[in-house]
Design a protein around this motif. Structure first.
Motif, PDB file in Angstrom:
ATOM      1  N   THR A 292       1.592   0.116  -5.970  1.00  0.00           N
ATOM      2  CA  THR A 292       0.136   0.933  -4.576  1.00  0.00           C
ATOM      3  C   THR A 292      -1.448   0.811  -4.988  1.00  0.00           C
ATOM      4  OG1 THR A 292       2.234   2.677  -3.733  1.00  0.00           O
ATOM      5  CG2 THR A 292       0.078   2.849  -3.519  1.00  0.00           C
TER       6      THR A 292
ATOM      7  N   ARG B 229       0.201  -1.233  -0.207  1.00  0.00           N
ATOM      8  CA  ARG B 229       0.195  -0.058   0.007  1.00  0.00           C
ATOM      9  C   ARG B 229       0.718   1.476  -0.047  1.00  0.00           C
ATOM     10  NH1 ARG B 229      -5.015  -0.184   1.519  1.00  0.00           N
ATOM     11  NH2 ARG B 229      -5.373   1.570   2.638  1.00  0.00           N
TER      12      ARG B 229
ATOM     13  N   ARG C 213      -4.038  -1.442  -2.974  1.00  0.00           N
ATOM     14  CA  ARG C 213      -5.746  -0.265  -2.581  1.00  0.00           C
ATOM     15  C   ARG C 213      -6.605  -0.447  -3.544  1.00  0.00           C
ATOM     16  NH1 ARG C 213      -3.973   3.981   0.851  1.00  0.00           N
ATOM     17  NH2 ARG C 213      -2.122   3.820   1.483  1.00  0.00           N
ATOM     18  N   THR C 214      -6.352  -1.588  -4.423  1.00  0.00           N
ATOM     19  CA  THR C 214      -7.837  -1.656  -5.035  1.00  0.00           C
ATOM     20  C   THR C 214      -8.154  -3.474  -5.132  1.00  0.00           C
ATOM     21  OG1 THR C 214      -6.798  -2.101  -6.779  1.00  0.00           O
ATOM     22  CG2 THR C 214      -7.471  -0.093  -6.577  1.00  0.00           C
TER      23      THR C 214
END
Length: 272
Positions: free
Chosen positions: A116, A81, A120-121
């Motif tokens: 990242t 992340r 994050r998805t």
């Protein structure tokens, strides 16, 4: 395809500009066309293309490895992340070797931002993607789209930075190769002219043509081919160097004839 063409053109221009600058010249002197820039970029981009293809295959393999086990996915997502932060550490030693870090910083930043965005998805491992209400799923999808749109935009900007840095390396390498091969590989040039072209110095040879009936009154040798663009022929003297020397631009016409001589004998020609 449009982005690829833009990158190829940009790389061709940037490498030509770096090469010309290293030779003490300007890229605009050679009147290169769009096709010239594209062709000059293809060969130099073979290695980066293979590296990108290998990295993509590795990313697919790692994704499948992580997706097979929810715990692996959660472990990777927690650590990735903030993958965009480590490339910032490369800014500290930037002044030690700007040419190297101009390439490393954007490449590492691209990888960091992509990792990242991936982390994050990813859906929560304990919650299937299809669970929850439709509104919540749609909100999450729009959030993911915004994250990836911003990531792609930043990555494209960083890509042009990396391309410019790599083009500089390639261009300076070409300039060094040009300087080394000027007297050993490039063809010799002999110029006949009706009028005196005032080609002098640097090991070039100047003769008056005394044969009766000749259409030309002057002959120049001790020259090397530097570049050809349309009807323009760029020649340099045999002792030319990037730090010192002259580039003569000749336009083909009825009053000027240009001959190219290959082989060691032609390149060894001396003024007598």
């Amino acid at each position: 395809m449009t982005l690829l063409t833009a990158v190829l053109f940009y790389f061709g221009w940037a490498s030509s500009d770096a090469e010309s600058t290293a030779l003490g010249l300007q890229d605009s002197l050679f009147h290169l066309s769009t096709s010239d820039y594209l062709l000059r970029s293809v060969q130099a981009l073979f290695l980066p293309a293979w590296v990108v293809a290998g990295a993509a295959l590795a990313a697919v393999g790692l994704h499948r490895w992580a997706a097979d086990e929810p715990r692996r996915t959660a472990w990777a997502a927690r650590r990735l992340r903030f993958a965009w932060l480590p490339p910032l550490a490369l800014l500290a030693p930037y002044r030690l070797h700007p040419g190297l870090f101009d390439l490393l910083i954007p490449l590492s930043a691209i990888i960091g931002f992509l990792l990242t965005a991936y982390a994050r998805t990813r859906p929560p491992p304990a919650t299937p993607e299809a669970s929850g209400t439709t509104g919540l799923t749609g909100t999450r999808r729009r959030h993911h789209q915004r994250v990836w749109a911003l990531t792609v935009l930043i990555s494209v900007l960083l890509l042009f930075w990396a391309v410019y840095a790599y083009a500089g390396v390639v261009g300076r390498g070409r300039a060094a190769e040009t300087a080394r091969s000027m007297s050993t590989k490039d063809p010799a040039v002999v110029v006949f002219s009706k009028y005196d072209l005032m080609i002098r110095g640097g090991g070039s040879c100047y003769f008056r043509v005394l044969e009766k009936g000749s259409a030309f009154g002057f002959r120049y040798s001790g020259l090397r081919l530097f570049h050809i663009a349309g009807d323009r022929v760029y020649v340099v003297p045999v002792r030319w160097s990037p730090g010192e020397g002259t580039v003569w631009v000749l336009e083909k016409s009825d009053s000027v004839r240009v001959e190219y001589v290959s082989g060691p004998a032609g390149r060894a020609e001396k003024c007598e």
